[in-house]
Write a protein that holds these residues in place. Sequence first.
Motif, PDB file in Angstrom:
ATOM      1  N   LEU A  35     117.963  97.415  -2.569  1.00 30.07           N
ATOM      2  CA  LEU A  35     118.432  96.324  -3.407  1.00 30.07           C
ATOM      3  C   LEU A  35     118.971  96.848  -4.734  1.00 30.07           C
ATOM      4  O   LEU A  35     120.018  96.399  -5.212  1.00 30.07           O
ATOM      5  CB  LEU A  35     117.291  95.332  -3.664  1.00 30.07           C
ATOM      6  N   ALA A  36     118.267  97.810  -5.332  1.00 35.68           N
ATOM      7  CA  ALA A  36     118.694  98.357  -6.623  1.00 35.68           C
ATOM      8  C   ALA A  36     120.086  98.978  -6.519  1.00 35.68           C
ATOM      9  O   ALA A  36     120.936  98.761  -7.387  1.00 35.68           O
ATOM     10  CB  ALA A  36     117.681  99.389  -7.108  1.00 35.68           C
ATOM     11  N   LYS A  37     120.309  99.733  -5.468  1.00 36.87           N
ATOM     12  CA  LYS A  37     121.617 100.380  -5.285  1.00 36.87           C
ATOM     13  C   LYS A  37     122.714  99.330  -5.135  1.00 36.87           C
ATOM     14  O   LYS A  37     123.783  99.428  -5.754  1.00 36.87           O
ATOM     15  CB  LYS A  37     121.601 101.286  -4.059  1.00 36.87           C
ATOM     16  N   VAL A  86     120.515  90.623 -17.336  1.00 30.14           N
ATOM     17  CA  VAL A  86     119.239  90.437 -16.650  1.00 30.14           C
ATOM     18  C   VAL A  86     119.426  90.660 -15.159  1.00 30.14           C
ATOM     19  O   VAL A  86     120.303  90.049 -14.538  1.00 30.14           O
ATOM     20  CB  VAL A  86     118.671  89.025 -16.903  1.00 30.14           C
ATOM     21  N   MET A  87     118.629  91.549 -14.590  1.00 29.73           N
ATOM     22  CA  MET A  87     118.629  91.797 -13.150  1.00 29.73           C
ATOM     23  C   MET A  87     117.427  91.081 -12.553  1.00 29.73           C
ATOM     24  O   MET A  87     116.331  91.635 -12.472  1.00 29.73           O
ATOM     25  CB  MET A  87     118.557  93.302 -12.864  1.00 29.73           C
ATOM     26  N   ASP A  88     117.603  89.827 -12.151  1.00 24.91           N
ATOM     27  CA  ASP A  88     116.509  88.994 -11.661  1.00 24.91           C
ATOM     28  C   ASP A  88     116.666  88.773 -10.160  1.00 24.91           C
ATOM     29  O   ASP A  88     117.515  88.000  -9.721  1.00 24.91           O
ATOM     30  CB  ASP A  88     116.505  87.658 -12.411  1.00 24.91           C
ATOM     31  N   GLU A  89     115.829  89.452  -9.372  1.00 26.64           N
ATOM     32  CA  GLU A  89     115.980  89.354  -7.915  1.00 26.64           C
ATOM     33  C   GLU A  89     115.561  87.993  -7.370  1.00 26.64           C
ATOM     34  O   GLU A  89     115.936  87.629  -6.253  1.00 26.64           O
ATOM     35  CB  GLU A  89     115.184  90.455  -7.213  1.00 26.64           C
ATOM     36  N   THR A  90     114.793  87.210  -8.150  1.00 20.81           N
ATOM     37  CA  THR A  90     114.344  85.909  -7.650  1.00 20.81           C
ATOM     38  C   THR A  90     115.485  84.899  -7.564  1.00 20.81           C
ATOM     39  O   THR A  90     115.337  83.849  -6.933  1.00 20.81           O
ATOM     40  CB  THR A  90     113.237  85.323  -8.549  1.00 20.81           C
ATOM     41  N   LEU A 144     119.959  96.966 -19.204  1.00 22.29           N
ATOM     42  CA  LEU A 144     119.526  96.203 -18.040  1.00 22.29           C
ATOM     43  C   LEU A 144     118.114  95.698 -18.312  1.00 22.29           C
ATOM     44  O   LEU A 144     117.213  96.501 -18.598  1.00 22.29           O
ATOM     45  CB  LEU A 144     119.528  97.073 -16.777  1.00 22.29           C
ATOM     46  N   ILE A 145     117.913  94.398 -18.238  1.00 22.75           N
ATOM     47  CA  ILE A 145     116.592  93.789 -18.446  1.00 22.75           C
ATOM     48  C   ILE A 145     116.082  93.335 -17.085  1.00 22.75           C
ATOM     49  O   ILE A 145     116.747  92.550 -16.397  1.00 22.75           O
ATOM     50  CB  ILE A 145     116.682  92.610 -19.426  1.00 22.75           C
ATOM     51  N   ILE A 146     114.891  93.812 -16.703  1.00 21.53           N
ATOM     52  CA  ILE A 146     114.412  93.608 -15.334  1.00 21.53           C
ATOM     53  C   ILE A 146     113.032  92.956 -15.330  1.00 21.53           C
ATOM     54  O   ILE A 146     112.032  93.613 -15.644  1.00 21.53           O
ATOM     55  CB  ILE A 146     114.335  94.945 -14.569  1.00 21.53           C
ATOM     56  N   PRO A 147     112.927  91.658 -15.009  1.00 20.94           N
ATOM     57  CA  PRO A 147     111.605  91.071 -14.750  1.00 20.94           C
ATOM     58  C   PRO A 147     111.169  91.550 -13.365  1.00 20.94           C
ATOM     59  O   PRO A 147     111.837  91.265 -12.372  1.00 20.94           O
ATOM     60  CB  PRO A 147     111.859  89.562 -14.759  1.00 20.94           C
ATOM     61  N   THR A 148     110.071  92.276 -13.287  1.00 20.90           N
ATOM     62  CA  THR A 148     109.712  92.918 -12.014  1.00 20.90           C
ATOM     63  C   THR A 148     108.226  93.184 -11.962  1.00 20.90           C
ATOM     64  O   THR A 148     107.558  93.259 -12.999  1.00 20.90           O
ATOM     65  CB  THR A 148     110.477  94.256 -11.866  1.00 20.90           C
ATOM     66  N   SER A 149     107.694  93.341 -10.764  1.00 22.21           N
ATOM     67  CA  SER A 149     106.301  93.761 -10.614  1.00 22.21           C
ATOM     68  C   SER A 149     106.199  95.277 -10.675  1.00 22.21           C
ATOM     69  O   SER A 149     105.106  95.835 -10.652  1.00 22.21           O
ATOM     70  CB  SER A 149     105.735  93.249  -9.285  1.00 22.21           C
ATOM     71  N   GLY A 150     107.320  95.957 -10.733  1.00 23.11           N
ATOM     72  CA  GLY A 150     107.290  97.409 -10.897  1.00 23.11           C
ATOM     73  C   GLY A 150     108.312  98.155 -10.074  1.00 23.11           C
ATOM     74  O   GLY A 150     109.092  98.957 -10.590  1.00 23.11           O
ATOM     75  N   ASN A 151     108.337  97.906  -8.764  1.00 22.31           N
ATOM     76  CA  ASN A 151     109.166  98.720  -7.884  1.00 22.31           C
ATOM     77  C   ASN A 151     110.662  98.598  -8.155  1.00 22.31           C
ATOM     78  O   ASN A 151     111.390  99.590  -8.130  1.00 22.31           O
ATOM     79  CB  ASN A 151     108.877  98.388  -6.414  1.00 22.31           C
ATOM     80  N   LEU A 152     111.151  97.374  -8.402  1.00 20.90           N
ATOM     81  CA  LEU A 152     112.578  97.219  -8.678  1.00 20.90           C
ATOM     82  C   LEU A 152     112.947  97.924  -9.979  1.00 20.90           C
ATOM     83  O   LEU A 152     114.015  98.543 -10.081  1.00 20.90           O
ATOM     84  CB  LEU A 152     112.970  95.743  -8.746  1.00 20.90           C
ATOM     85  N   GLY A 153     112.063  97.859 -10.961  1.00 23.20           N
ATOM     86  CA  GLY A 153     112.303  98.558 -12.215  1.00 23.20           C
ATOM     87  C   GLY A 153     112.390 100.058 -12.025  1.00 23.20           C
ATOM     88  O   GLY A 153     113.266 100.727 -12.588  1.00 23.20           O
ATOM     89  N   ILE A 154     111.475 100.594 -11.205  1.00 22.41           N
ATOM     90  CA  ILE A 154     111.487 102.031 -10.917  1.00 22.41           C
ATOM     91  C   ILE A 154     112.778 102.412 -10.195  1.00 22.41           C
ATOM     92  O   ILE A 154     113.427 103.409 -10.522  1.00 22.41           O
ATOM     93  CB  ILE A 154     110.257 102.419 -10.082  1.00 22.41           C
TER      94      ILE A 154
END
Length: 482
Positions: free
Chosen positions: A46-48, A148-152, A71-81
């Motif tokens: 997804l990140a790519k 903002v990179m918001d996957e939701t 890039l601002i990322i609300p995430t539980s961790g993995n997407l940010g990494i």
Amino acid sequence: MLPPVTDSIADSIGSTPMVRLTPQNKVSMLAKLEFTNPTGSGKDRLAKYILDEHERKTAFESRDKQTKRTLIIPTSGNLGISLATLAAQRNYRIIAILPERTSNDRIALLKALGVEILRSPNEVRPEAPESAYSVATKLAEQLKDAVVMDETKLRDLTAYHQLAEEILQQTKTAVDFVFVGVESGATLTGIAQYLKEKIPGVKVIGVEPTESILSSEHAHARSDWKVEDMGNNFVPTSLDLGMVDAWIKVSDKEAYSVARRLIKEQGILCGPSSGAVVAAAARHAHQMSSDHSTHTFQSVVILNDACRNYTSTLLSDDWLFENDLADDLITHELEYLSQNRYRAASVEDLQLPAAVTIPPKTSVSHAMDLMLEREYSQLPVISSINRKLVGYVSLASLQDKLERGHIQLSDTVESCMFSFKKAAGVTLNKYEVITPDTSLADLAKFFEKNSFAVITDQNRKWCLGVATKYDLISFLHRRQFL
């Protein structure tokens, strides 16, 4: 064939392996190891995709600019990494907003990647001003060139169509059930969209923590579950509920215990959300045991996280016990390995030979000859005045210092020993007292960080012996406790 040399870590994403797990009743279970992606997470796909799409739409070449884009990322961790890793060569500033449950291991990794970190409460609703999504929006308004990179909120889930195609090819389209852990729902929705077009009868099962409300928006969510990258207290836009054929809720204890079992019994180095998905698939398989048909079903489980990001939680026995996350089987195994197999034995039961010691004025030459003759790796150094333990020398250390020219054979060990004395009020090497009364369980714990133990009386006045892990293993072998 070996993979080719690439110009970017992004080129290594995808084409992850699939491994057959132990069959469950009438179900053949295949694990898609998404945690073998470069950062240890399926979020790399997804990140790519979203990073490439973002740059394509904005025609922005950050490496040619002096000013970094944020890039601002609300995430539980993995997407940010994943995003921080892929953006490392693209001159981005990354701000990640993470819930309080995020493990310290992932926080440390994000910091190493240069990510600025904000924390949000676990239980907060998305519309609340302190939520990750609200904070991200405010920051984007204040910062120049911030996105903002918001996957939701994603609707374009093409990133996961390649994953679905890999599943089709690896199973040769022979798949009945697919189990996916759900947080934003992007992975499940993207896979389901693609698979259901190719295999109309396939069932896609969503897996979430017991307290999550994804399967029932009106349920009460406590939001304090431990499993990361799974569950939510609202239904994200990126989750198409119509694509979910069934839901299975999994407790934290199930998730962590199954993950530990997968690591130990099958060598699959996955994280807790992967444990949850396998637990759900196993439960589903057992529920199907009442089906009297002769048909053998095939399930695919998506293992999305690697255990390397959970060394302080999933891989810590103490943490599992403190948080009551080990089931009865795991508890029995861990208690046996750490306590019960020693049967309350103490260091005295090792029947160690009397200690061979040397005074500080002993020459390096004599100390080395003594260790080579006796086949010792270390020798305790005892004060000539009061016979108290003051340090030790090791054969490997002396040999290394000699080769480097730092010491001579005629030098005394006092000048090159590991000292337990205090210098300016600070102990040079922290000393832990090991006596004949020390339990073997405590000695085994000591050997997790140390190669040998010097046995003394409680006041460290007399050196009584030297123990190594070899002595402990020999004791267990003699008593047939292994």
